[in-house]
Design an enzyme around this catalytic site. Structure first.
Site, PDB file in Angstrom:
ATOM      1  N   GLU A 269       0.893  -1.259  -0.148  1.00  0.00           N
ATOM      2  CA  GLU A 269       0.267   0.118   0.273  1.00  0.00           C
ATOM      3  C   GLU A 269       1.086   1.113  -0.104  1.00  0.00           C
ATOM      4  O   GLU A 269       0.601   2.419   0.782  1.00  0.00           O
ATOM      5  CB  GLU A 269      -0.857   0.112   0.786  1.00  0.00           C
ATOM      6  CG  GLU A 269      -1.781  -0.804   1.338  1.00  0.00           C
ATOM      7  CD  GLU A 269      -2.793  -0.714   2.584  1.00  0.00           C
ATOM      8  OE1 GLU A 269      -4.296  -0.887   1.696  1.00  0.00           O
ATOM      9  OE2 GLU A 269      -2.716  -0.592   3.451  1.00  0.00           O
ATOM     10  N   ASP A 342      -8.763  -9.098   4.092  1.00  0.00           N
ATOM     11  CA  ASP A 342      -7.268  -7.915   4.731  1.00  0.00           C
ATOM     12  C   ASP A 342      -9.435  -8.194   5.616  1.00  0.00           C
ATOM     13  O   ASP A 342     -10.206  -6.745   6.066  1.00  0.00           O
ATOM     14  CB  ASP A 342      -8.137  -6.669   4.425  1.00  0.00           C
ATOM     15  CG  ASP A 342      -7.262  -5.644   4.789  1.00  0.00           C
ATOM     16  OD1 ASP A 342      -7.059  -6.120   5.751  1.00  0.00           O
ATOM     17  OD2 ASP A 342      -7.268  -4.157   4.502  1.00  0.00           O
ATOM     18  N   GLU A 370     -12.546  -2.478  12.031  1.00  0.00           N
ATOM     19  CA  GLU A 370     -12.902  -1.609  11.064  1.00  0.00           C
ATOM     20  C   GLU A 370     -13.750  -2.467   9.571  1.00  0.00           C
ATOM     21  O   GLU A 370     -14.017  -1.683   9.002  1.00  0.00           O
ATOM     22  CB  GLU A 370     -11.635  -2.236   9.626  1.00  0.00           C
ATOM     23  CG  GLU A 370     -11.760  -1.574   8.672  1.00  0.00           C
ATOM     24  CD  GLU A 370      -9.552  -1.383   8.108  1.00  0.00           C
ATOM     25  OE1 GLU A 370      -9.010  -1.975   8.959  1.00  0.00           O
ATOM     26  OE2 GLU A 370      -9.874  -1.295   6.319  1.00  0.00           O
TER      27      GLU A 370
HETATM   28  C1  GCV Z   1      -2.790   0.673   8.473  1.00  0.00           C
HETATM   29  C2  GCV Z   1      -5.792  -2.306   5.421  1.00  0.00           C
HETATM   30  C3  GCV Z   1      -6.388  -1.373   6.510  1.00  0.00           C
HETATM   31  C4  GCV Z   1      -5.272   0.177   6.265  1.00  0.00           C
HETATM   32  C5  GCV Z   1      -4.300  -0.617   7.051  1.00  0.00           C
HETATM   33  C6  GCV Z   1      -3.685  -1.709   6.329  1.00  0.00           C
HETATM   34  C7  GCV Z   1      -3.075  -2.860   6.822  1.00  0.00           C
HETATM   35  O1  GCV Z   1      -5.693  -1.775   4.283  1.00  0.00           O
HETATM   36  O2  GCV Z   1      -7.454  -0.835   5.142  1.00  0.00           O
HETATM   37  O3  GCV Z   1      -5.961   0.730   7.245  1.00  0.00           O
HETATM   38  O4  GCV Z   1      -3.619   0.429   7.226  1.00  0.00           O
HETATM   39  O5  GCV Z   1      -4.823  -2.574   5.870  1.00  0.00           O
HETATM   40  O6  GCV Z   1      -3.486  -3.758   8.075  1.00  0.00           O
HETATM   41  O7  GCV Z   1      -1.778  -2.313   6.554  1.00  0.00           O
END
Ligand code: GCV
Length: 678
Positions: A269, A342, A370
């Site tokens: 990411e 995720d 989340e």
């Molecule tokens: C910390 C997902 C979440 C992100 C998070 C990522 C991760 O994509 O939406 O907010 O970032 O996982 O675990 O690194």
């Protein structure tokens, strides 16, 4: 003036306990205890800050017999464990370490709170994992990524001088459930955390946590050498970069001698990583591991890699890490999210578990919700954690559960660990929803003993947090134990996943199709609904993600007939008229699942309302109002998904279920402004 006096008088007359019931005491509530045993009823040798805490807990809250706290080096192979033996006039807690004695004290306090028998105890406890760690996704500006309980507990602006009383309360809560490590900052890490001024702040927290047996870890940004010190790059094979990390390690350990180590999100990411320089995850991890090795520090290297790729997103972690098996130093452990996508309400387990034969693996769970309704929805996560830990990977033959792979039973690693992303913020009740405290609690309890049942954990948590009255315990436990499945049902039943609105991940957006962006940012990529059917084909005819599972699971998941129905749309594109085991067509089954999720939450509302007499008014009203939101959201999810999918199935919504109350076109217009990227 007159009014003011009356007001003060009323204020003074209200018993203290009514004010205290704001959830701030978590499960460490002792409503009827004025004080515990006198100091002369505690037998212990030596002076130590951890023992002092143990003694204070006893003199404040323990109402039973004399307690002897005994360090016993012979119990060394029990690690942080302890034994408890009791007669009617004395309880003896023994452990090789002081922290084991403190854990033992919390154990007997739990017995007292849950009104369990405390005579003739003969208990031996040994933790399932060496490192039981919370990952905070707290940013240095006080915000929390995916945090739903207010701002961060860590007041970086005030530290190192001003110290919030909550640091100690936080440490105490963790110690009471056996959590012994914390990562303070977000995995999307600011390089600044490694600056000297921040390390001085971190030191203050580490000093407060130490007597509670808690070690501090930090998330680090792979580009730190370049960003902080202007090095030409952060290439792990560059000698200057290696020296930078060694010097940094020495600085850290001078400040915090028992520093735990680093957690790293690299090349995922948009985060920097070794691949920026054509190096591997192993090159990157090993460079850091070498820097921390002299001091006994660990590297937790995340397998959550999510980069542009033509491959099915669910295959990425496996594809990148399996070729690196055996290439990591022994103080590196690969931290793997429970599922390959995720933290969805339900996922198949991550096929990377067991696939690394020569590299230690640990699980990463997400306590913060989340993808399970933030702190608005009641969802008890112990059943999710257990489902994952008990999953059989078949990596080393039948019985190779994720628990056994990661706890040292099947693989003899230097150390074992388990982690979860925290749901804690500065809200008075710590976690936003009062029932979300149970998820922090459940993670700690399972990290200590993964064979505990969800039922057992819910039972003790309810008794400690609310009341031991069975008229309350039983119905509330039923709510908790079914709650996660209800969320699955009204959001994404039968293996559906990631049909959330983009960015905030709160509401439904199955129609989401962000053309121009990466396909795997769009819900339509995940559900693949069309005239024929719905679901992601991960069999040989599709992405072949099933091939990443060990036999017989590859075959089992590869065949629609043998795939568990709760994952059928995870692995298969299923025709709308496919006949399910109960005889219904897939479309009907889907509709009934959504409906049952909604029905369950409505029942939770009814049950909770009946609980009013057993709960203080503040917590009662709070939970009641959150359940209203949850029910409204459940209806929103059901209507959005059924009306949208119905365009493809072209079948009526079964006539015996509640009709939609929304228009699809209206639902499509909802844009929540909850911030955040992808
Ligand atoms: C910390 C997902 C979440 C992100 C998070 C990522 C991760 O994509 O939406 O907010 O970032 O996982 O675990 O690194």
């Amino acid at each position: 003036m007159q009014n003011f006096k009356a007001y003060v008088l009323i204020f003074l007359l209200i018993p203290f306990s009514m004010f205290a019931e704001d959830g701030s005491q978590l499960w460490l509530r002792f409503p009827n205890v004025k004080n515990g045993i006198s100091a002369d009823k505690i037998i212990s040798k030596g002076n130590n800050p951890t023992i002092e805490i143990a003694k204070n807990e006893l003199t404040n809250f323990w109402q039973g017999q004399t307690v002897e706290l005994r360090t016993d080096k012979a119990l060394k192979n029990q690690k942080d464990g302890y034994t408890i033996k009791s007669s009617s006039d004395k309880i003896t807690i023994s452990s090789s370490k002081e922290i084991g004695l403190l854990y033992g004290v919390y154990h007997i306090l739990r017995l007292q709170q849950t009104k369990s028998n405390i005579n003739n105890l003969n208990i031996t406890e040994k933790p399932s994992y060496d490192v039981r760690i919370l990952n905070h996704w707290d940013n240095l500006d006080g915000t929390i990524e995916r945090g739903y309980a207010g701002y961060s507990l860590w007041k970086w602006e005030d530290l190192p001088n001003k110290i919030s009383p909550r640091y100690k309360e936080y440490a105490r809560a963790n110690a009471s459930i056996g959590i012994n490590s914390v990562v303070l900052n977000n995995v999307n890490a600011s390089p600044n955390i490694l600056r000297k001024d921040y390390l001085d702040k971190v030191k203050v927290l580490a000093d407060i946590f130490r007597p509670y047996g808690i070690k501090v870890y930090l998330s680090v940004n792979f580009a730190s050498p370049k960003v902080l010190s202007g090095l030409e790059n952060s290439d792990p094979l560059n000698k200057n970069v290696q020296k930078w990390w060694k010097d940094k390690a020495s600085e850290i350990y001078q400040t915090i001698p028992d520093f735990g180590g680093f957690l790293v999100k690299a090349n995922s990411e948009g985060q920097p990583g070794p691949q920026d320089y054509g190096r591997t995850h192993a090159d990157g991890a090993n460079m850091m591991a070498d820097a921390l090795k002299p001091y006994g520090g660990n590297i937790m290297w995340r397998a959550f890699v999510y980069s542009p790729s033509k491959e099915d997103r669910a295959k990425q972690a496996y594809l990148e890490f399996v070729p690196l098996d055996g290439k990591f130093r022994d103080n590196v452990i690969v931290q793997i999210k429970n599922g390959p996508i995720d933290f969805q309400p339900r996922e198949a387990f991550n096929p990377l578990f067991g696939a690394l034969k020569k590299t230690p693996e640990m699980v990463e769970f997400q306590i913060t919700q989340e993808y399970l309704g933030f702190s608005n929805h009641l969802a008890f996560l112990a059943p999710l954690f257990k489902e994952v830990l008990d999953s059989d990977t078949y990596s080393d033959g039948k019985g190779s559960t994720i628990a056994k792979l990661t706890d040292g039973t099947l693989r003899k690693n230097k150390f074992t660990a388990i982690s979860a992303v925290a749901n804690i913020g500065e809200d008075k009740n710590w976690t936003g929803h009062h029932f979300a405290q149970a998820n922090w609690y459940a993670f700690g309890r399972l990290a200590w003993n993964h064979s505990l049942s969800s039922e057992q954990i819910a039972d003790e948590w309810i008794k400690m947090t609310f009341t031991d009255n069975q008229d309350f315990v039983k119905p509330v436990k039923d709510i908790m134990l079914t709650s996660r499945e209800s969320v699955v049902d009204y959001m994404m039943p039968l293996g559906l996943h990631h049909i959330f609105a983009s960015g905030h991940h709160y509401g439904p957006e199955p129609w989401g199709d962000y053309k121009g962006g990466r396909p795997d940012w769009s819900p339509v990529y995940y559900h693949q609904a069309n005239e024929k059917g719905i679901g992601f084909d991960r069999t040989k005819s599709g992405s072949n993600a099933v091939s990443q599972y060990f036999p017989p699971l590859d075959e089992l998941y590869g065949n629609i007939k043998t795939t568990p129905e709760n994952l059928i749309l995870w692995f298969h594109h299923v025709p709308w008229d496919y006949k399910m085991k109960d005889g219904k067509m897939l479309w009907e089954e889907l509709a009934y699942k959504y409906d049952s999720g909604v029905k369950n939450v409505r029942e939770y509302q009814k049950t909770w309302d009946k609980m009013q007499t057993y709960v203080d008014s503040e917590r009662f009203a709070h939970v009641q109002s959150r359940l209203k939101i949850q029910t409204k959201d459940a209806v929103w999810w059901k209507d959005a998904c059924l009306l949208y999918f119905q365009q493809f199935s072209k079948q009526p919504i079964p006539y015996d279920i509640e009709r939609p109350v929304h228009e699809l076109e209206d639902l499509k217009k909802i844009k929540l402004n909850m911030g955040h990227h992808n």
